[in-house]
Write a protein that holds these residues in place. Structure first.
Motif, short mmCIF file in Angstrom:
data_model
loop_
_atom_site.label_atom_id
_atom_site.label_comp_id
_atom_site.label_asym_id
_atom_site.label_seq_id
_atom_site.Cartn_x
_atom_site.Cartn_y
_atom_site.Cartn_z
N PRO A 34 25.10 103.70 14.80
CA PRO A 34 26.05 104.60 14.12
C PRO A 34 25.37 105.69 13.32
N GLU A 35 24.14 105.46 13.01
CA GLU A 35 23.43 106.46 12.22
C GLU A 35 22.74 107.49 13.10
N ALA A 36 22.75 107.34 14.43
CA ALA A 36 22.07 108.29 15.32
C ALA A 36 22.75 109.64 15.26
N THR A 37 21.96 110.66 15.27
CA THR A 37 22.50 112.02 15.18
C THR A 37 22.91 112.50 16.56
N ALA A 38 23.73 113.51 16.54
CA ALA A 38 24.18 114.11 17.80
C ALA A 38 23.01 114.75 18.53
N GLU A 39 22.07 115.28 17.72
CA GLU A 39 20.92 115.93 18.37
C GLU A 39 20.08 114.89 19.11
N ASP A 40 19.87 113.69 18.49
CA ASP A 40 19.07 112.66 19.16
C ASP A 40 19.75 112.18 20.44
N LYS A 41 21.06 112.00 20.37
CA LYS A 41 21.78 111.56 21.56
C LYS A 41 21.70 112.59 22.69
N ALA A 42 21.79 113.88 22.33
CA ALA A 42 21.72 114.95 23.34
C ALA A 42 20.36 114.97 24.02
N ALA A 43 19.30 114.80 23.22
CA ALA A 43 17.94 114.79 23.78
C ALA A 43 17.75 113.59 24.71
N ALA A 44 18.32 112.45 24.31
CA ALA A 44 18.18 111.27 25.15
C ALA A 44 18.94 111.43 26.46
N GLU A 45 20.12 112.03 26.37
CA GLU A 45 20.90 112.27 27.59
C GLU A 45 20.15 113.21 28.54
N GLU A 46 19.48 114.21 27.98
CA GLU A 46 18.71 115.17 28.81
C GLU A 46 17.53 114.46 29.47
N ALA A 47 16.89 113.53 28.73
CA ALA A 47 15.75 112.79 29.29
C ALA A 47 16.21 111.90 30.44
N VAL A 48 17.39 111.29 30.29
CA VAL A 48 17.93 110.46 31.37
C VAL A 48 18.21 111.28 32.61
N ALA A 49 18.81 112.44 32.41
CA ALA A 49 19.13 113.31 33.56
C ALA A 49 17.86 113.74 34.29
N GLU A 50 16.86 114.08 33.49
CA GLU A 50 15.59 114.53 34.11
C GLU A 50 14.93 113.37 34.87
#
Length: 454
Positions: free
Chosen positions: A131-147
């Motif tokens: 719950p404490e994860a930021t939107a920016e961290d989640k976005a970066a993780a999603e980009e890493a998964v896509a790559e």
């Protein structure tokens, strides 16, 4: 093959390397039967070259068949080794190795991409649960998964392409191995055929060699005696005695005589087509049945003795003349015999008689004013002719050897030829030459018989 070259080479080789004649005996183990229904001139003018050509042709056929079979077996062995080692051609081997390497690397890359994707997905899942994860961290993780997913898909496609290449290379490699196996299987019937061809060629050669074969025994035994020295340009008489030691009468007996001048150096004549070891000698003969001197061409003719009764003997005088151009040195003469009976049986003597002698320069004439008193008794001449012996139907079995003569028997022991029965201490070169001359004579007799049969 020239008879003179056969004899000369046998002598030369035996003197330089005596082991050669010791191992040569079995080559002359069987010889075709002699012929008595033709004159010496018929034999002399017979088809010698044609007969030798036929014999050599049969030998060449055996050699060719052996070489063919050996080549086929060597080819099959080489193909089998290629099949075992995977030697299917450089291009096929190179492509197979490269395709396998590429496939292995593609599989490793695909596995690595899958691991990266799994790790990226795990990190994204952890952030989504925090719950404490930021939107920016989640976005970066999603980009890493896509790559990571894109790279994994590329790796899967690359692996598929590599597998297709590997499968094609593996098929080509297998096909090449199958082709090798097929070539090996195609050689098998060729080898069987070549083995049959060799067997046929060997059978034809054996049949030719054994046609009309005569036994080797000592039914005819010879004794040859003569002087120890002969002066150049003069003649000397040798006594030849031929005995029938068998248990029956022999209908037709003949003796072969050969004489040779032994050169000081054998190296100079080994490669000569016709070294002419006999060229300084000529031989005439006479007996009670043939009282006139008869010139003997000892390359092609025999001393015809006719019938000799059981236990009987025939005596012959041989007059050996040394040419005026002959060099001083050592000489040798020998004789051996053969027989043929009206019932078709025949034999070749294993025993031979030989006599060695020195060829010497003429003695210089004494000066008109000698410085020493002449001897009371002149020294005996070494070339005084001996009385012509007579042929008899019977005689004793005693065989004596005078100075300068000996008799020996060619005996095979374990595939070797040895001379036994000689009592004189001969010089090494003379003994070797004598043994070699015997081998050459056997070859000569073989040639005569085959020529006669032809």
């Amino acid at each position: 093959m020239k008879i003179r070259r056969t004899l000369a080479t046998a002598v030369a080789v035996a003197v330089t390397t005596p082991v050669v004649f010791l191992s040569a005996g079995p080559a002359f183990a069987e010889t075709p039967k002699p012929r008595t229904d033709a004159s010496a001139q018929d034999v002399k003018d017979g088809p010698e070259d044609d007969d030798f050509a036929e014999y050599e042709k049969l030998i060449e056929a055996v050699v060719a068949a052996e070489e063919k079979l050996e080549a086929l077996k060597e080819e099959r062995a080489a193909l089998a080794e290629d099949l075992r080692a995977g030697n299917v051609g450089e291009a096929v081997k190179t492509e197979y190795a490269a395709a396998k390497l590429a496939y292995d690397e593609a599989k490793a890359a695909r596995e690595a991409a899958a691991t990266t994707l799994a790790e990226a997905q795990a990190e994204l899942d952890a952030l989504n649960a925090d719950p404490e994860a930021t939107a920016e961290d989640k976005a970066a993780a999603e980009e890493a998964v896509a790559e990571a997913k894109a790279k994994a898909e590329e790796a899967v496609a690359a692996e598929a392409a590599a597998k297709l290449r590997h499968d094609a290379a593996d098929t080509a490699f297998s096909d090449a191995r199958v082709a090798l196996a097929r070539r090996i299987s195609l050689l098998d019937p060729k080898i069987v055929l070549a083995e049959q061809e060799l067997a046929d060629a060997e059978a034809a050669l054996e049949a030719y060699e054994n046609e009309g074969s005569c036994v080797e025994d000592d039914s005819v035994r010879s004794t040859l005696t003569g002087p120890k020295t002969i002066t150049i340009g003069s003649s000397a008489d040798f006594s030849l005695t031929v005995r029938n030691t068998s248990d029956r009468d022999l209908d037709s007996v003949r003796s072969y005589v050969f004489a040779a001048h032994l050169p000081e150096s054998w190296d100079d004549i080994l490669d000569e087509e016709d070294p002419g070891l006999e060229r300084y000698f000529s031989i005439d003969w006479k007996s009670a049945a043939n009282p006139e001197w008869t010139e003997l061409d000892f390359q092609d003719e025999a001393v015809e003795l006719g019938r000799i009764a059981k236990g009987g003997k025939a005596e012959v005088t041989l007059r050996l003349t040394v040419d005026e151009d002959a060099p001083a040195g050592k000489g040798i003469t020998f004789s051996t015999g053969e027989y043929e009976n009206e019932d078709g049986s025949c034999g070749i003597s294993q025993q031979y008689a030989k006599a060695e002698f020195d060829v010497v320069e003429p003695t210089e004439e004494p000066s008109e004013e000698p410085t020493e008193e002449p001897t009371a008794e002149p020294s005996p001449s070494t070339t005084t002719p001996t009385p012509a012996p007579t042929a008899t139907a019977t005689g004793g079995n005693t065989q004596t050897t005078q100075q300068g003569g000996s008799s020996a028997t060619a005996v095979r022991t374990g595939g070797e030829l040895a001379a036994t029965g000689s009592n004189d201490a001969l010089p090494k070169i003379g003994a070797a030459a004598g043994a070699a001359l015997v081998l050459g004579a056997v070859a000569l007799f073989t040639a005569r018989r085959r020529r006669a049969n032809a």
